[in-house]
Structures are given as structure tokens and as C-alpha cells.
Design a protein around this motif. Structure first.
Motif, PDB file in Angstrom:
ATOM      1  N   SER A  21       0.847  -1.194   0.000  1.00  0.00           N
ATOM      2  CA  SER A  21       0.000   0.000   0.000  1.00  0.00           C
ATOM      3  C   SER A  21       0.877   1.236   0.000  1.00  0.00           C
ATOM      4  O   SER A  21       1.982   1.226   0.544  1.00  0.00           O
ATOM      5  CB  SER A  21      -0.888   0.037   1.245  1.00  0.00           C
ATOM      6  N   CYS A  22       0.369   2.294  -0.602  1.00  0.00           N
ATOM      7  CA  CYS A  22       1.064   3.584  -0.608  1.00  0.00           C
ATOM      8  C   CYS A  22       0.004   4.664  -0.459  1.00  0.00           C
ATOM      9  O   CYS A  22      -0.821   4.845  -1.361  1.00  0.00           O
ATOM     10  CB  CYS A  22       1.859   3.759  -1.892  1.00  0.00           C
ATOM     11  N   ALA A  23       0.028   5.361   0.668  1.00  0.00           N
ATOM     12  CA  ALA A  23      -0.969   6.385   0.953  1.00  0.00           C
ATOM     13  C   ALA A  23      -0.344   7.771   0.848  1.00  0.00           C
ATOM     14  O   ALA A  23       0.711   8.029   1.446  1.00  0.00           O
ATOM     15  CB  ALA A  23      -1.540   6.177   2.341  1.00  0.00           C
ATOM     16  N   LYS A  75      -9.160   7.593  -0.604  1.00  0.00           N
ATOM     17  CA  LYS A  75      -8.080   7.482   0.385  1.00  0.00           C
ATOM     18  C   LYS A  75      -6.728   7.905  -0.167  1.00  0.00           C
ATOM     19  O   LYS A  75      -5.721   7.818   0.535  1.00  0.00           O
ATOM     20  CB  LYS A  75      -7.992   6.042   0.892  1.00  0.00           C
ATOM     21  N   THR A  77      -4.815   6.403  -2.153  1.00  0.00           N
ATOM     22  CA  THR A  77      -3.968   5.238  -1.910  1.00  0.00           C
ATOM     23  C   THR A  77      -3.904   4.347  -3.148  1.00  0.00           C
ATOM     24  O   THR A  77      -4.907   4.154  -3.825  1.00  0.00           O
ATOM     25  CB  THR A  77      -4.499   4.435  -0.717  1.00  0.00           C
ATOM     26  N   TYR A  79      -2.477   0.447  -4.411  1.00  0.00           N
ATOM     27  CA  TYR A  79      -2.158  -0.886  -3.911  1.00  0.00           C
ATOM     28  C   TYR A  79      -1.471  -1.707  -4.995  1.00  0.00           C
ATOM     29  O   TYR A  79      -1.670  -1.475  -6.187  1.00  0.00           O
ATOM     30  CB  TYR A  79      -3.435  -1.621  -3.478  1.00  0.00           C
TER      31      TYR A  79
END
Length: 126
Positions: A21-23, A75, A77, A79
């Protein structure tokens, strides 16, 4: 300013799965494309997968059919679902985001900017 926080790396056996994940957080107006890249020891960084603002995706030949990139715009984000992992997938994985950010307190001015995540280690080994 925008910050990217990656998570989900680790050690997995061949054939196993991981989800990265990268937010993104900060003064974000819009995120255009979001990528995952990787860099193995002694090799150049390479593009693994990319997803556009309209969810159009592209994959490196080496991961097609095994990896899936997706995004949650609410979000901010991105994935990367990685299945059927192989030892050659071992690398540091980086997210890369092309976005527009606010640069004034009244949100009247924006600029295009690119950001890299800090990287997360993925090791595939028995």
C-alpha cells in the motif's frame, strides 16, 4: 507538501502473496497516475505497474497475470497485490505519484509535482 507512506513489504516464500500500500497525504488537489517501481540489488529501477486517473492499467511483462495494481481515490492510496511470487521479484518496491497539489493557503494556486515513496523491501525466499 505531500507525504507518501508505503507499507506491506516483508519476507514470503515462493508462490506466496503480499499486498503493498502507498498512501498520499497533504494538500492534494488531484492525483493523476500512480506507479509501482522496483529495484533489485545491482540492477536499475524498473516500472512494475501503473494506473491512470481513469483506472487504465499497464504491467511489466515479468509480472503480468500475477500482480494487480488498484487505487482508492477517496483514500489517495494505491495498492499492489502480488501473487505467485518468485525469487526474482525480490527488490525494494517504490510507489511514484504524479499529482497536483495546492501551493497557496486559499487553495487558489496549484502545481504539478511528482513524489517517490520511501521504499519497502520485498524478499521472496524459502
Amino acid at each position: 507538501q505531500v507525504q507518501l507512506v508505503e507499507s506491506g513489504g516483508g519476507l514470503v516464500q515462493p508462490g506466496g502473496s503480499l499486498r503493498l500500500s502507498c498512501a498520499a497525504s497533504g494538500s492534494i488537489f488531484r492525483i493523476d497516475h500512480m506507479d509501482w517501481h522496483r529495484q533489485a540489488p545491482g540492477k536499475q529501477r524498473e516500472l512494475v505497474a501503473t494506473i491512470s486517473i481513469v483506472n487504465s492499467t499497464h504491467y511489466a511483462d515479468s509480472v503480468k497475470g500475477r500482480f494487480t495494481i488498484s487505487r482508492d481515490n477517496a483514500k489517495n492510496t494505491v495498492y499492489l497485490q502480488m501473487n505467485s511470487l518468485k525469487p526474482e521479484d525480490t527488490a525494494v518496491y517504490y510507489c511514484y505519484v504524479d499529482l497536483w497539489e495546492y501551493i497557496s493557503a486559499d487553495y487558489s494556486r496549484r502545481r504539478n509535482q511528482k513524489y517517490w515513496g520511501q521504499g519497502t523491501q520485498v524478499t521472496v525466499s524459502s
